[in-house]
Scaffold this motif. Sequence first.
Motif, PDB file in Angstrom:
ATOM      1  N   PRO A  20      -1.393  -3.483  23.380  1.00 51.12           N
ATOM      2  CA  PRO A  20      -0.472  -3.004  22.348  1.00 51.12           C
ATOM      3  C   PRO A  20      -1.132  -2.129  21.294  1.00 51.12           C
ATOM      4  O   PRO A  20      -2.357  -2.128  21.131  1.00 51.12           O
ATOM      5  CB  PRO A  20       0.012  -4.308  21.709  1.00 51.12           C
ATOM      6  CG  PRO A  20      -1.191  -5.206  21.814  1.00 51.12           C
ATOM      7  CD  PRO A  20      -1.818  -4.880  23.148  1.00 51.12           C
ATOM      8  N   LEU A  21      -0.298  -1.397  20.592  1.00 53.05           N
ATOM      9  CA  LEU A  21      -0.655  -0.777  19.316  1.00 53.05           C
ATOM     10  C   LEU A  21      -0.249  -1.764  18.233  1.00 53.05           C
ATOM     11  O   LEU A  21       0.906  -2.206  18.202  1.00 53.05           O
ATOM     12  CB  LEU A  21       0.082   0.545  19.136  1.00 53.05           C
ATOM     13  CG  LEU A  21       0.078   1.165  17.732  1.00 53.05           C
ATOM     14  CD1 LEU A  21      -1.329   1.532  17.300  1.00 53.05           C
ATOM     15  CD2 LEU A  21       1.000   2.389  17.684  1.00 53.05           C
ATOM     16  N   VAL A  22      -1.195  -2.140  17.384  1.00 49.61           N
ATOM     17  CA  VAL A  22      -0.918  -3.086  16.300  1.00 49.61           C
ATOM     18  C   VAL A  22      -1.155  -2.373  14.973  1.00 49.61           C
ATOM     19  O   VAL A  22      -2.230  -1.799  14.752  1.00 49.61           O
ATOM     20  CB  VAL A  22      -1.823  -4.335  16.396  1.00 49.61           C
ATOM     21  CG1 VAL A  22      -1.550  -5.289  15.230  1.00 49.61           C
ATOM     22  CG2 VAL A  22      -1.591  -5.054  17.726  1.00 49.61           C
ATOM     23  N   VAL A  23      -0.165  -2.370  14.120  1.00 53.54           N
ATOM     24  CA  VAL A  23      -0.282  -1.785  12.782  1.00 53.54           C
ATOM     25  C   VAL A  23      -0.129  -2.921  11.777  1.00 53.54           C
ATOM     26  O   VAL A  23       0.833  -3.686  11.844  1.00 53.54           O
ATOM     27  CB  VAL A  23       0.784  -0.701  12.541  1.00 53.54           C
ATOM     28  CG1 VAL A  23       0.562  -0.034  11.180  1.00 53.54           C
ATOM     29  CG2 VAL A  23       0.738   0.347  13.656  1.00 53.54           C
ATOM     30  N   THR A  24      -1.096  -3.034  10.871  1.00 51.32           N
ATOM     31  CA  THR A  24      -1.178  -4.207   9.991  1.00 51.32           C
ATOM     32  C   THR A  24      -1.225  -3.786   8.527  1.00 51.32           C
ATOM     33  O   THR A  24      -1.840  -2.775   8.181  1.00 51.32           O
ATOM     34  CB  THR A  24      -2.440  -5.029  10.325  1.00 51.32           C
ATOM     35  OG1 THR A  24      -2.451  -5.323  11.723  1.00 51.32           O
ATOM     36  CG2 THR A  24      -2.471  -6.330   9.531  1.00 51.32           C
ATOM     37  N   ALA A  25      -0.580  -4.584   7.700  1.00 52.80           N
ATOM     38  CA  ALA A  25      -0.592  -4.364   6.254  1.00 52.80           C
ATOM     39  C   ALA A  25      -1.096  -5.618   5.551  1.00 52.80           C
ATOM     40  O   ALA A  25      -0.760  -6.737   5.947  1.00 52.80           O
ATOM     41  CB  ALA A  25       0.802  -4.030   5.751  1.00 52.80           C
ATOM     42  N   VAL A  26      -1.895  -5.430   4.520  1.00 54.61           N
ATOM     43  CA  VAL A  26      -2.290  -6.506   3.611  1.00 54.61           C
ATOM     44  C   VAL A  26      -1.857  -6.082   2.214  1.00 54.61           C
ATOM     45  O   VAL A  26      -2.182  -4.972   1.762  1.00 54.61           O
ATOM     46  CB  VAL A  26      -3.804  -6.777   3.651  1.00 54.61           C
ATOM     47  CG1 VAL A  26      -4.208  -7.732   2.536  1.00 54.61           C
ATOM     48  CG2 VAL A  26      -4.202  -7.352   5.009  1.00 54.61           C
ATOM     49  N   SER A  27      -1.107  -6.939   1.547  1.00 53.19           N
ATOM     50  CA  SER A  27      -0.611  -6.625   0.206  1.00 53.19           C
ATOM     51  C   SER A  27      -1.292  -7.489  -0.833  1.00 53.19           C
ATOM     52  O   SER A  27      -1.755  -8.600  -0.535  1.00 53.19           O
ATOM     53  CB  SER A  27       0.905  -6.816   0.146  1.00 53.19           C
ATOM     54  OG  SER A  27       1.257  -8.152   0.478  1.00 53.19           O
ATOM     55  N   ALA A  28      -1.354  -6.982  -2.041  1.00 54.24           N
ATOM     56  CA  ALA A  28      -2.010  -7.706  -3.131  1.00 54.24           C
ATOM     57  C   ALA A  28      -1.408  -7.295  -4.465  1.00 54.24           C
ATOM     58  O   ALA A  28      -0.924  -6.163  -4.624  1.00 54.24           O
ATOM     59  CB  ALA A  28      -3.514  -7.431  -3.133  1.00 54.24           C
ATOM     60  N   THR A  29      -1.452  -8.218  -5.414  1.00 57.78           N
ATOM     61  CA  THR A  29      -1.205  -7.889  -6.808  1.00 57.78           C
ATOM     62  C   THR A  29      -2.543  -7.566  -7.437  1.00 57.78           C
ATOM     63  O   THR A  29      -3.514  -8.312  -7.262  1.00 57.78           O
ATOM     64  CB  THR A  29      -0.570  -9.077  -7.551  1.00 57.78           C
ATOM     65  OG1 THR A  29       0.677  -9.404  -6.942  1.00 57.78           O
ATOM     66  CG2 THR A  29      -0.328  -8.733  -9.009  1.00 57.78           C
ATOM     67  N   THR A  30      -2.611  -6.454  -8.159  1.00 62.73           N
ATOM     68  CA  THR A  30      -3.856  -6.087  -8.843  1.00 62.73           C
ATOM     69  C   THR A  30      -3.597  -5.917 -10.335  1.00 62.73           C
ATOM     70  O   THR A  30      -2.485  -5.571 -10.752  1.00 62.73           O
ATOM     71  CB  THR A  30      -4.446  -4.780  -8.278  1.00 62.73           C
ATOM     72  OG1 THR A  30      -3.540  -3.688  -8.509  1.00 62.73           O
ATOM     73  CG2 THR A  30      -4.709  -4.902  -6.778  1.00 62.73           C
ATOM     74  N   TRP A  31      -4.619  -6.184 -11.121  1.00 67.00           N
ATOM     75  CA  TRP A  31      -4.527  -6.002 -12.572  1.00 67.00           C
ATOM     76  C   TRP A  31      -5.930  -5.720 -13.111  1.00 67.00           C
ATOM     77  O   TRP A  31      -6.942  -5.999 -12.450  1.00 67.00           O
ATOM     78  CB  TRP A  31      -3.929  -7.238 -13.246  1.00 67.00           C
ATOM     79  CG  TRP A  31      -4.737  -8.494 -13.059  1.00 67.00           C
ATOM     80  CD1 TRP A  31      -5.714  -8.985 -13.876  1.00 67.00           C
ATOM     81  CD2 TRP A  31      -4.648  -9.415 -11.955  1.00 67.00           C
ATOM     82  NE1 TRP A  31      -6.233 -10.145 -13.373  1.00 67.00           N
ATOM     83  CE2 TRP A  31      -5.591 -10.438 -12.200  1.00 67.00           C
ATOM     84  CE3 TRP A  31      -3.871  -9.482 -10.802  1.00 67.00           C
ATOM     85  CZ2 TRP A  31      -5.782 -11.506 -11.313  1.00 67.00           C
ATOM     86  CZ3 TRP A  31      -4.046 -10.535  -9.930  1.00 67.00           C
ATOM     87  CH2 TRP A  31      -4.991 -11.534 -10.192  1.00 67.00           C
ATOM     88  N   GLY A  32      -5.985  -5.151 -14.294  1.00 66.51           N
ATOM     89  CA  GLY A  32      -7.262  -4.863 -14.934  1.00 66.51           C
ATOM     90  C   GLY A  32      -8.175  -4.056 -14.025  1.00 66.51           C
ATOM     91  O   GLY A  32      -7.773  -3.056 -13.427  1.00 66.51           O
ATOM     92  N   GLY A  33      -9.411  -4.528 -13.893  1.00 71.12           N
ATOM     93  CA  GLY A  33     -10.384  -3.837 -13.049  1.00 71.12           C
ATOM     94  C   GLY A  33     -10.049  -3.892 -11.574  1.00 71.12           C
ATOM     95  O   GLY A  33     -10.629  -3.149 -10.772  1.00 71.12           O
ATOM     96  N   GLY A  34      -9.114  -4.772 -11.198  1.00 73.19           N
ATOM     97  CA  GLY A  34      -8.725  -4.874  -9.797  1.00 73.19           C
ATOM     98  C   GLY A  34      -8.026  -3.643  -9.260  1.00 73.19           C
ATOM     99  O   GLY A  34      -8.026  -3.408  -8.053  1.00 73.19           O
ATOM    100  N   HIS A  35      -7.411  -2.840 -10.157  1.00 75.83           N
ATOM    101  CA  HIS A  35      -6.749  -1.616  -9.695  1.00 75.83           C
ATOM    102  C   HIS A  35      -7.747  -0.716  -8.976  1.00 75.83           C
ATOM    103  O   HIS A  35      -7.531  -0.316  -7.834  1.00 75.83           O
ATOM    104  CB  HIS A  35      -6.139  -0.863 -10.880  1.00 75.83           C
ATOM    105  CG  HIS A  35      -5.021  -1.577 -11.558  1.00 75.83           C
ATOM    106  ND1 HIS A  35      -4.012  -2.201 -10.876  1.00 75.83           N
ATOM    107  CD2 HIS A  35      -4.754  -1.746 -12.887  1.00 75.83           C
ATOM    108  CE1 HIS A  35      -3.162  -2.733 -11.748  1.00 75.83           C
ATOM    109  NE2 HIS A  35      -3.596  -2.474 -12.971  1.00 75.83           N
TER     110      HIS A  35
END
Length: 316
Positions: A20-35
């Motif tokens: 297969p072709l697998v397309v993956t996403a990872v999401s996160a909340t960022t703040w401060g220096g995390g941006h």
Amino acid sequence: MDAAIRIGIDENGLGPRLGPLVVTAVSATTWGGGHDRSARRARGGLRSRLGDSKKLIGHGDTALGEAWARAIARYTGIGDRDGPDALVRDLSLDTAETLRSPCPGAHADQCWSTLGEAFSAEETLVKQVERDLAKLEEQGIRVLGAACVIQCAQRLNDGIARGLTRFHLDLHAMERLALHTRAQAGRDVIATCGKVGGFDRYGPAFGPMSGWLHAVEQEGRARSEYVVPGLGRIEFVRDADDKHLLVSMASLVGKWVRDLLMARVVRYHRAVDPELPNASGYHDPVTTRFIEATRVVRGRRALPDDCFERRAWGKA
């Protein structure tokens, strides 16, 4: 108050002959220096565990990708107690029924049999990645979850029949994942994707976002970026899997998912011929031998070619 929702999206298995072709996403909340930190490559000791999946893991040795998938599942409350198949189903944007819908009834096990399947990553590695996630949260990056779109050989071949290349299908899966995260978050997101094929101008190739109003921020070989009302911002960046922390994470998780599903294909055919090689599915001599060695038996078992091997563009 300055928190943002960011997504890293990448593909695994764009070019192979099998699997297969697998397309993956990872999401996160960022703040401060995390941006800024989330949009850079991992540093220090983390760099040995988080980067371009092609450099960190290989065919048959995807324990690190598995560790990231399992650690994210634990960290976000999904858990990994029910084994690899349950985790893949949790990750998939599509239901098990939808994934199986193109399968010829007699051959669904080629892609979906879990016989003999088990996790392989050591618990110490999974625990280390859990600590990595906790450290990232201390630095302003709280991972919210992972999701993937799985497109089997049959679906890729159906796309060719509709005039869509694998690059289009890759892009459309990325759009689906970005829009899914936007809907879950209930607010605009910032999505960073690996560059798709040779595209510089993405608007004409959009699928789920076809016809959506969008403003072009920049378009070029290294980076193409758009502001899309109703989504937020989406950018396509060359070598993002090596340069962008969340894209690296998505690349590792997706590599594990693809290898797990490709191993099912090999097991299905080895049940008839145990001497078959352990094919990766990519354009290499081992995969070529695997295809040739199964040809006669596939014909006898009436396994459709489109369910087994991807067609080349122009051979619809």
